[in-house]
Design a protein around this motif. Structure first.
Motif, mmCIF file in Angstrom:
data_model
loop_
_atom_site.group_PDB
_atom_site.id
_atom_site.type_symbol
_atom_site.label_atom_id
_atom_site.label_comp_id
_atom_site.label_asym_id
_atom_site.label_seq_id
_atom_site.Cartn_x
_atom_site.Cartn_y
_atom_site.Cartn_z
ATOM 1 N N LEU A 135 0.764 -1.289 -0.096
ATOM 2 C CA LEU A 135 -0.041 0.131 -0.124
ATOM 3 C C LEU A 135 0.990 1.337 0.136
ATOM 4 O O LEU A 135 2.060 1.187 0.281
ATOM 5 C CB LEU A 135 -0.801 0.005 1.274
ATOM 6 C CG LEU A 135 -2.010 -1.221 1.470
ATOM 7 C CD1 LEU A 135 -2.525 -1.200 2.315
ATOM 8 C CD2 LEU A 135 -2.827 -1.243 0.207
ATOM 9 N N PRO A 136 0.328 2.354 -0.597
ATOM 10 C CA PRO A 136 0.881 3.659 -0.497
ATOM 11 C C PRO A 136 1.542 3.902 0.883
ATOM 12 O O PRO A 136 1.066 3.911 1.965
ATOM 13 C CB PRO A 136 0.064 4.623 -0.998
ATOM 14 C CG PRO A 136 -0.986 3.719 -1.815
ATOM 15 C CD PRO A 136 -1.082 2.581 -1.099
ATOM 16 N N GLY A 137 2.891 4.316 1.066
ATOM 17 C CA GLY A 137 3.720 4.624 2.050
ATOM 18 C C GLY A 137 3.990 3.522 2.814
ATOM 19 O O GLY A 137 4.721 3.665 4.052
ATOM 20 N N GLN A 138 4.015 2.304 2.505
ATOM 21 C CA GLN A 138 4.216 1.120 3.363
ATOM 22 C C GLN A 138 5.444 0.515 2.669
ATOM 23 O O GLN A 138 5.583 0.289 1.382
ATOM 24 C CB GLN A 138 3.107 0.082 3.142
ATOM 25 C CG GLN A 138 3.386 -1.189 3.954
ATOM 26 C CD GLN A 138 2.346 -2.370 3.373
ATOM 27 O OE1 GLN A 138 2.042 -2.782 2.416
ATOM 28 N NE2 GLN A 138 1.560 -2.948 4.659
ATOM 29 N N PRO A 139 6.473 0.217 3.292
ATOM 30 C CA PRO A 139 7.654 -0.263 3.001
ATOM 31 C C PRO A 139 7.613 -1.805 2.367
ATOM 32 O O PRO A 139 6.901 -2.497 2.831
ATOM 33 C CB PRO A 139 8.684 -0.417 3.897
ATOM 34 C CG PRO A 139 8.001 -0.099 5.223
ATOM 35 C CD PRO A 139 6.541 0.666 4.900
ATOM 36 N N ALA A 140 7.960 -2.110 1.230
ATOM 37 C CA ALA A 140 7.881 -3.402 0.625
ATOM 38 C C ALA A 140 8.465 -4.441 1.630
ATOM 39 O O ALA A 140 7.843 -5.300 1.846
ATOM 40 C CB ALA A 140 8.695 -3.452 -0.813
ATOM 41 N N GLU A 141 9.360 -4.212 2.368
ATOM 42 C CA GLU A 141 10.201 -5.034 3.280
ATOM 43 C C GLU A 141 9.212 -5.630 4.384
ATOM 44 O O GLU A 141 9.324 -6.539 5.037
ATOM 45 C CB GLU A 141 11.255 -4.614 3.701
ATOM 46 C CG GLU A 141 12.485 -4.433 3.012
ATOM 47 C CD GLU A 141 12.404 -3.140 1.854
ATOM 48 O OE1 GLU A 141 13.226 -3.097 1.129
ATOM 49 O OE2 GLU A 141 11.560 -2.342 2.023
ATOM 50 N N LYS A 142 8.094 -4.621 4.591
ATOM 51 C CA LYS A 142 7.138 -4.945 5.859
ATOM 52 C C LYS A 142 6.573 -6.267 5.792
ATOM 53 O O LYS A 142 6.395 -6.906 6.911
ATOM 54 C CB LYS A 142 6.257 -3.913 5.991
ATOM 55 C CG LYS A 142 5.263 -4.023 7.300
ATOM 56 C CD LYS A 142 4.496 -2.946 7.324
ATOM 57 C CE LYS A 142 3.489 -2.949 8.463
ATOM 58 N NZ LYS A 142 2.472 -1.869 8.764
ATOM 59 N N THR A 143 6.081 -6.763 4.657
ATOM 60 C CA THR A 143 5.569 -8.179 4.617
ATOM 61 C C THR A 143 6.232 -9.105 3.783
ATOM 62 O O THR A 143 5.795 -10.121 3.206
ATOM 63 C CB THR A 143 4.210 -7.871 3.712
ATOM 64 O OG1 THR A 143 4.507 -7.235 2.666
ATOM 65 C CG2 THR A 143 3.097 -7.036 4.601
#
Length: 572
Positions: free
Chosen positions: A213-221
């Protein structure tokens, strides 16, 4: 006793051989899509559903009297096409993705799903009529596995490879909650458990929806993606990933995914990324048209070819024009105003084609897939449009045909079963009048479609009904396409003001009557208010933007519209 046992075994062999059905296709030129070469003068022997033998024509082998013989002189045979990315649970119509466009007040999602279930056999025949003998469903509800089983029992359905629910980092709204096509997982263990949950169904691979999602770092999930891939590989299952951004795609490939099911559309690919794909032996499915089909529908700037109009389900195709008469308050946007912000083609479309060209020159394994079932991307009919987009990106005919056959088989680990004309493979082939290496359109001119050994004439696959013919010409009218408009009509068409006042006869007269519409009113739109069907008669009550209503009666003879009667015309 031994002698009696021998006689019994001999009897069994003779009995089995007597019951074995063979088809011999003699003196035909084989298109080897692996090499892009023609192998002239071959005989192909089919036994039941399998390619049993391939030999040089004229070889001194007696053809069994019981065999069916097809003289292939002057014709070509190639592997059946494979659409590497479809979705059984989506119809291709306007109402099939309420997470993208919520029109459930107008037409319920449940109704769309019921239509798909009731018309699935018909949709599958549309793949065969377009030369597609294998489809790969890249994610859907658990009922996908039942569809695969149903297809396997029906020789008028293409061979199908499937997976179940998408293992997702994001939960879309408005989709089926009882048997969801997409399931959000929140932890690594939930991801692993969802992989294991599918194992009893024997998935052909596993699919991840890697949404950031916008503003979410790709590494988070990313840990969820890694866990899914690791668990899938533990059971020798390949993993396909939806990752359309450069960063998510790179992370997914580094994590060990086998297939990228879409193009990267936010950045031009660099040498580092290309080397990563090559080193990891990743298959790349561009799905070059699916995003633009959404844009075309939402702005009502349709680019629907004559081929798509002829072979798409006409009723689902017809829903794509509904935005022109649904109130703006129910849609949430004005399609005319949206045109000023959403260009067709978009910048992303250009990036997709540019990246496909780069990928092709880098020698990455490219697989042709449409994402059919999404809004605007039609089952079966959109595959040729996808192939033309690949040609626009710079791929030649041999490269496109390879991507639509053996490359896909290799990418999904099915090369021992499908994708080429070789001994012991599934007998999925097309007999063509022309060489598709010279003209890509030759794939649309099949003399026979061979599906799991069954020889099928193309013109027997689709059930043409009076209603489908009428809808086909309504679609062409709304597209302002005079060539397509004429197709459903008889050469001896007659038009009347009801009951007997004759207006015209013949297609030339029909074009003269509609000349002003096609020349001067390209944006005119016909809405069907009501339709009555009885035997070979269809009666439509229609209206247009000006509020004028009309009642038109069509009579059908020999699968063509033979007569039109204008019964009533007046204000709304």
């Amino acid at each position: 006793m031994k002698f009696l046992s021998f006689l019994f075994l001999l009897f069994l062999v003779v009995t089995v051989n007597a019951q074995t059905k063979q088809t011999w296709i003699t003196n035909i030129d084989i298109i080897n899509t692996s090499t892009g070469k023609v192998i002239p003068g071959q005989t192909v022997v089919i036994e039941d559903s399998t390619i049993r033998q391939i030999m040089k024509a004229g070889a001194k082998i007696k053809i069994p009297d019981s065999a069916t013989v097809i003289n292939g002189t002057g014709k070509y045979i190639m592997p059946g096409l494979i659409d590497a990315h479809i979705h059984f649970f989506q119809s291709g119509g306007l109402y099939t993705r309420p997470d993208a466009l919520d029109l459930m007040k107008i037409y319920s999602y449940e109704k769309d799903q019921q239509w798909i279930w009731e018309n699935q056999d018909e949709l599958m025949r549309r793949y065969l009529v377009c030369g597609i003998t294998t489809v790969i469903d890249v994610g859907g509800p658990f009922s996908n596995y039942e569809v695969r089983k149903k297809n396997a029992a029906n020789t008028l359905s293409p061979n199908a490879y499937v997976t179940g629910p998408l293992i997702s980092t994001y939960l879309p709204k408005n989709l089926d909650e009882k048997d969801p096509p997409i399931i959000k997982v929140n932890t690594e263990e939930e991801a692993r458990e969802l992989v294991r949950k599918q194992l009893p169904y024997k998935p052909d691979f596993i699919k991840i929806w890697y949404i950031v999602l916008p503003g979410q770092p790709a590494e988070k999930t990313l840990s969820i993606v890694k866990a899914t891939i690791e668990e899938s590989h533990k059971y020798s299952l390949k993993v396909a990933v939806h990752a359309t951004e450069y960063e998510t795609a790179k992370l997914a490939v580094n994590a060990g995914c086998d297939i990228l099911v879409h193009s990267v559309d936010d950045k031009v690919l660099d040498p580092l990324f290309l080397q990563l794909l090559k080193t990891k032996k990743v298959t790349y499915i561009p799905t070059a048209i699916v995003a633009s089909k959404y844009d075309e529908t939402f702005t009502q700037q349709h680019r629907i070819s004559l081929h798509e109009q002829q072979y798409a389900n006409p009723f689902m195709l017809g829903t794509l024009f509904d935005l022109q008469h649904i109130p703006v308050k129910d849609v949430g946007f004005d399609y005319k105003k949206l045109r000023t912000r959403l260009l067709v083609p978009s910048k992303e479309d250009s990036t997709i084609l540019q990246n496909l060209n780069i990928i092709n020159h880098a020698g990455i394994n490219i697989s042709a897939g449409t994402d059919a079932g999404n809004i605007g991307t039609q089952h079966g009919a959109s595959f040729y449009t996808e192939m033309l987009a690949m040609k626009q990106a710079g791929m030649n005919n041999a490269e496109i045909l390879r991507s639509a056959t053996i490359n896909t088989a290799i990418g999904f680990g099915k090369e021992s079963e499908v994708g080429s004309i070789e001994k012991s493979k599934l007998a999925n082939m097309l007999i063509l009048n022309k060489n598709p290496l010279d003209s890509l359109g030759a794939v649309n001119d099949a003399v026979y479609i061979i599906n799991r050994g069954k020889i099928i004439k193309k013109d027997t696959l689709l059930l043409i009904t009076p209603e489908s013919l009428v809808q086909q010409q309504v679609n062409a009218y709304n597209l302002n396409d005079p060539e397509a408009f004429l197709v459903p009509y008889s050469d001896s068409i007659e038009a009347f003001i009801f009951p007997h006042k004759k207006l015209l006869n013949g297609k030339k007269g029909l074009m003269e009557m509609y000349k002003e519409k096609f020349d001067n009113m390209p944006l005119s739109h016909m809405q069907i208010l009501d339709r009555i069907k009885e035997d070979n008669i269809v009666i439509d009550k229609t209206t247009d933007q000006s509020g004028i209503t009309s009642t038109i009666l069509y009579t059908i003879e020999n699968n063509k519209i033979r007569k039109i009667y204008f019964i009533y015309k007046g204000s709304k």
